[in-house]
Structure formats: structure tokens, C-alpha cells
Design an enzyme around this catalytic site. Structure first.
Site, PDB file in Angstrom:
ATOM      1  N   PRO A   1       0.690  -1.257   0.015  1.00  0.00           N
ATOM      2  CA  PRO A   1      -0.045  -0.111   0.045  1.00  0.00           C
ATOM      3  C   PRO A   1       0.802   1.313   0.047  1.00  0.00           C
ATOM      4  CG  PRO A   1      -0.085  -1.001   2.210  1.00  0.00           C
ATOM      5  CD  PRO A   1       0.452  -2.149   1.192  1.00  0.00           C
ATOM      6  N   ASN A   2       0.433   2.069  -0.655  1.00  0.00           N
ATOM      7  CA  ASN A   2       0.639   3.683  -0.833  1.00  0.00           C
ATOM      8  C   ASN A   2       2.054   3.652  -1.650  1.00  0.00           C
ATOM      9  OD1 ASN A   2      -1.336   4.933   0.816  1.00  0.00           O
ATOM     10  ND2 ASN A   2      -0.344   3.840   2.415  1.00  0.00           N
TER      11      ASN A   2
ATOM     12  N   ARG B   1       5.311  12.430  -3.065  1.00  0.00           N
ATOM     13  CA  ARG B   1       5.307  13.061  -1.813  1.00  0.00           C
ATOM     14  C   ARG B   1       6.484  12.094  -1.191  1.00  0.00           C
ATOM     15  NH1 ARG B   1      -0.427  11.508  -1.327  1.00  0.00           N
ATOM     16  NH2 ARG B   1      -1.323  13.304  -2.271  1.00  0.00           N
TER      17      ARG B   1
ATOM     18  N   TYR C   1      11.842   8.403   0.307  1.00  0.00           N
ATOM     19  CA  TYR C   1      11.714   7.317  -0.726  1.00  0.00           C
ATOM     20  C   TYR C   1      12.209   7.399  -1.894  1.00  0.00           C
ATOM     21  CZ  TYR C   1       8.320   5.639   2.898  1.00  0.00           C
ATOM     22  OH  TYR C   1       7.631   5.139   3.782  1.00  0.00           O
TER      23      TYR C   1
ATOM     24  N   ASN D   1       7.992  -5.984  -1.541  1.00  0.00           N
ATOM     25  CA  ASN D   1       7.999  -4.780  -0.512  1.00  0.00           C
ATOM     26  C   ASN D   1       6.111  -4.951   0.162  1.00  0.00           C
ATOM     27  OD1 ASN D   1       8.053  -2.376   0.992  1.00  0.00           O
ATOM     28  ND2 ASN D   1       8.852  -1.313  -0.715  1.00  0.00           N
TER      29      ASN D   1
ATOM     30  N   ALA E   1       3.329  -1.056   4.518  1.00  0.00           N
ATOM     31  CA  ALA E   1       3.092  -1.049   5.885  1.00  0.00           C
ATOM     32  C   ALA E   1       2.498  -2.597   6.420  1.00  0.00           C
ATOM     33  CB  ALA E   1       1.918  -0.241   6.286  1.00  0.00           C
TER      34      ALA E   1
ATOM     35  N   HIS F   1       4.516  -4.735   8.464  1.00  0.00           N
ATOM     36  CA  HIS F   1       4.500  -4.706  10.121  1.00  0.00           C
ATOM     37  C   HIS F   1       3.455  -5.121  10.811  1.00  0.00           C
ATOM     38  CE1 HIS F   1       8.000  -2.304   8.747  1.00  0.00           C
ATOM     39  NE2 HIS F   1       7.123  -1.297   8.273  1.00  0.00           N
TER      40      HIS F   1
ATOM     41  N   ASP G   1       2.130 -15.809   6.682  1.00  0.00           N
ATOM     42  CA  ASP G   1       1.312 -17.295   6.254  1.00  0.00           C
ATOM     43  C   ASP G   1       1.538 -17.544   4.759  1.00  0.00           C
ATOM     44  OD1 ASP G   1       0.997 -17.717   9.014  1.00  0.00           O
ATOM     45  OD2 ASP G   1      -1.020 -17.294   8.950  1.00  0.00           O
TER      46      ASP G   1
ATOM     47  N   GLU H   1      12.900  -9.836   0.714  1.00  0.00           N
ATOM     48  CA  GLU H   1      12.039  -8.738   1.213  1.00  0.00           C
ATOM     49  C   GLU H   1      12.848  -7.603   0.793  1.00  0.00           C
ATOM     50  OE1 GLU H   1      11.777  -9.061   5.756  1.00  0.00           O
ATOM     51  OE2 GLU H   1      10.671  -7.146   5.649  1.00  0.00           O
TER      52      GLU H   1
ATOM     53  N   HIS I   1      12.952  -3.174   1.044  1.00  0.00           N
ATOM     54  CA  HIS I   1      12.486  -1.850   1.546  1.00  0.00           C
ATOM     55  C   HIS I   1      13.115  -0.494   0.853  1.00  0.00           C
ATOM     56  CE1 HIS I   1       9.426  -3.665   4.163  1.00  0.00           C
ATOM     57  NE2 HIS I   1      10.599  -4.459   4.612  1.00  0.00           N
ATOM     58  N   LEU I   2      12.676   0.435   0.360  1.00  0.00           N
ATOM     59  CA  LEU I   2      13.352   1.524  -0.241  1.00  0.00           C
ATOM     60  C   LEU I   2      14.206   2.083   1.177  1.00  0.00           C
ATOM     61  CD1 LEU I   2      10.479   3.001  -2.079  1.00  0.00           C
ATOM     62  CD2 LEU I   2      12.636   1.973  -3.205  1.00  0.00           C
ATOM     63  N   SER I   3      13.382   2.307   2.025  1.00  0.00           N
ATOM     64  CA  SER I   3      14.075   3.081   3.177  1.00  0.00           C
ATOM     65  C   SER I   3      14.882   2.229   4.038  1.00  0.00           C
ATOM     66  CB  SER I   3      12.977   3.833   3.935  1.00  0.00           C
ATOM     67  OG  SER I   3      12.177   3.161   4.351  1.00  0.00           O
TER      68      SER I   3
ATOM     69  N   ARG J   1      14.092   4.083  11.223  1.00  0.00           N
ATOM     70  CA  ARG J   1      12.895   5.024  11.555  1.00  0.00           C
ATOM     71  C   ARG J   1      12.069   4.460  12.790  1.00  0.00           C
ATOM     72  NH1 ARG J   1       9.978   4.580   5.709  1.00  0.00           N
ATOM     73  NH2 ARG J   1       9.023   6.453   6.919  1.00  0.00           N
TER      74      ARG J   1
ATOM     75  N   ARG K   1       8.331   0.306  12.829  1.00  0.00           N
ATOM     76  CA  ARG K   1       8.742  -0.393  11.565  1.00  0.00           C
ATOM     77  C   ARG K   1       9.731  -1.308  11.590  1.00  0.00           C
ATOM     78  NH1 ARG K   1       6.154   3.194   7.844  1.00  0.00           N
ATOM     79  NH2 ARG K   1       6.068   5.259   8.688  1.00  0.00           N
TER      80      ARG K   1
HETATM   81  O1  CA2 Z   1      10.766   1.679   2.842  1.00  0.00           O
HETATM   82  C1  CA2 Z   1       9.813   0.896   2.378  1.00  0.00           C
HETATM   83  O2  CA2 Z   1       9.962   0.532   1.309  1.00  0.00           O
HETATM   84  C2  CA2 Z   1       8.701   0.682   3.132  1.00  0.00           C
HETATM   85  O3  CA2 Z   1       8.154  -0.414   2.713  1.00  0.00           O
HETATM   86  C3  CA2 Z   1       7.614   1.722   2.679  1.00  0.00           C
HETATM   87  C4  CA2 Z   1       6.220   1.751   3.181  1.00  0.00           C
HETATM   88  C5  CA2 Z   1       6.468   1.903   4.816  1.00  0.00           C
HETATM   89  O4  CA2 Z   1       5.414   1.474   5.531  1.00  0.00           O
HETATM   90  C6  CA2 Z   1       7.429   0.711   5.504  1.00  0.00           C
HETATM   91  O5  CA2 Z   1       7.654   0.612   6.686  1.00  0.00           O
HETATM   92  C7  CA2 Z   1       8.828   0.781   4.574  1.00  0.00           C
HETATM   93  C8  CA2 Z   1       5.442   2.993   3.086  1.00  0.00           C
HETATM   94  C9  CA2 Z   1       5.092   3.176   1.571  1.00  0.00           C
HETATM   95  C10 CA2 Z   1       4.439   4.553   1.303  1.00  0.00           C
HETATM   96  O6  CA2 Z   1       5.088   4.939   0.178  1.00  0.00           O
HETATM   97  C11 CA2 Z   1       4.878   6.529   0.036  1.00  0.00           C
HETATM   98  C12 CA2 Z   1       5.553   7.052  -1.060  1.00  0.00           C
HETATM   99  C13 CA2 Z   1       5.259   8.202  -1.335  1.00  0.00           C
HETATM  100  C14 CA2 Z   1       4.702   9.026  -0.339  1.00  0.00           C
HETATM  101  C15 CA2 Z   1       3.993   8.392   0.778  1.00  0.00           C
HETATM  102  C16 CA2 Z   1       4.045   7.286   0.884  1.00  0.00           C
END
Ligand code: CA2
Length: 149
Positions: free
Chosen positions: A10-11, A18, A23, A74, A77, A80, A87, A98, A100-102, A107, A111
Site C-alpha cells: 500500500p501507498n 510525496r 523514498y 515490498n 506497511a 509490520h 502465512d 524482502e 524496503h526503499l528506506s 525509522r 517499523r
Molecule cells: O521503505 C519502504 O519501502 C517501506 O516498505 C515503505 C512503506 C512503509 O510503511 C514501510 O515501513 C517501509 C510505505 C510506503 C508508502 O510510500 C509512500 C510513497 C510516497 C509518499 C507516501 C508514501
């Protein structure tokens, strides 16, 4: 050879719109192109998807069991929160990386726990979009060493 599934939660469709400080500046379409090019250079087709719903992600993991050679995930959210994702990945038993960008460990504490890590071969975080390319290299090596790539 079956493609590598690259599944995003998601997102992540908001990438590039943003929070570029966290990211990076690239969009999800940029990421898809990078993955396709890297996959091709390693001899793998890629299937790249993003969803904002947990059930859809789980359906794609089930689909991967027959149609994919491995999974890069990836979970965003859901990483977590989702026992269901844990499963599903455990059940299909495909080599899984797995990503993650960040750097999730730099953080907020919520997370720092991942339901995916215990069922993944490895974890890459903190390298932005390059992490997906590193994951493709790692997965390709696993598939080649097991005679599946
Ligand atoms: O660092 C990552 O790739 C995450 O999986 C990104 C998730 C976050 O919940 C994880 O803790 C780490 C969030 C993705 C949301 O992406 C956005 C991108 C641009 C603006 C807002 C959210």
C-alpha cells in the site's frame, strides 16, 4: 523459465509524488522499468505489481506458487502488521527476498518488526530503488544455484 514476481504494497503508488526525502524522487513506473531492465540483463522476465489491499497481495502470492520462480516483496506497511502475508509466503515456499526503499531500522520503532523477514531468504533495505536491483541479483543467484534459473 518462470518470471520473478515483484509485489508492492500500500501507498507505493504515491512514489515520486510525496516524501522524496525518504523514498527518493522516482515513481513506481520508474521502478517497474528499472526492474524489467535489470531482470532482462540477468535473463529473467519480471511481473511487477502494486496493490493497496492486503487480500489482493495474498492472492498474487498464491498465484506465484505455480506461475513464478521467486518473489521480491515490498509489503510496505503490511510488513509490520500482516500475519496473513507471513502465512501466504510460508505456504508457497518460493525463494523470497524482502525489500524496503528506506532503512526501516533507522525509522520509528513500529517499523522495526517485520512479519515477512522470518519467511524470506534475505532482506535488503535502505538503498532506495537500487535495492530492487540488488534483490534481483540475489534471487537470480539463488535460482541459478538451485538449477531453477
Ligand atoms: O521503505 C519502504 O519501502 C517501506 O516498505 C515503505 C512503506 C512503509 O510503511 C514501510 O515501513 C517501509 C510505505 C510506503 C508508502 O510510500 C509512500 C510513497 C510516497 C509518499 C507516501 C508514501
Amino acid at each position: 523459465m518462470k518470471p520473478i514476481y515483484i509485489l508492492n504494497g500500500p501507498n507505493l503508488n504515491l512514489l515520486g509524488q510525496r516524501e522524496p526525502g525518504i523514498y527518493g524522487p522516482g515513481t513506481i513506473a520508474d521502478l517497474e522499468r528499472r526492474c524489467a531492465a535489470k531482470g532482462k540483463s540477468l535473463g529473467h522476465a519480471t511481473v511487477f505489481r502494486q496493490t493497496n489491499t492486503e487480500g489482493e497481495m495474498i492472492d498474487w502470492i498464491h498465484e506465484a506458487q505455480d506461475k513464478a520462480s521467486g518473489i521480491i516483496v515490498n509489503g510496505a506497511a503490511y510488513t509490520h502488521t500482516s500475519v496473513a502475508l507471513h502465512d501466504a509466503l510460508k505456504a508457497v515456499n518460493l525463494p523470497t527476498i524482502e525489500v524496503h526503499l528506506s532503512n526501516i531500522y533507522k525509522r520509528e520503532p513500529f517499523r522495526h518488526h517485520s512479519y515477512i523477514s522470518p519467511v524470506a531468504h534475505g532482506v535488503i533495505c535502505g538503498f532506495g530503488g537500487a535495492g530492487y536491483e540488488l534483490a534481483l541479483e540475489g534471487l537470480s543467484n539463488i535460482l541459478k544455484s538451485t538449477g531453477k534459473g
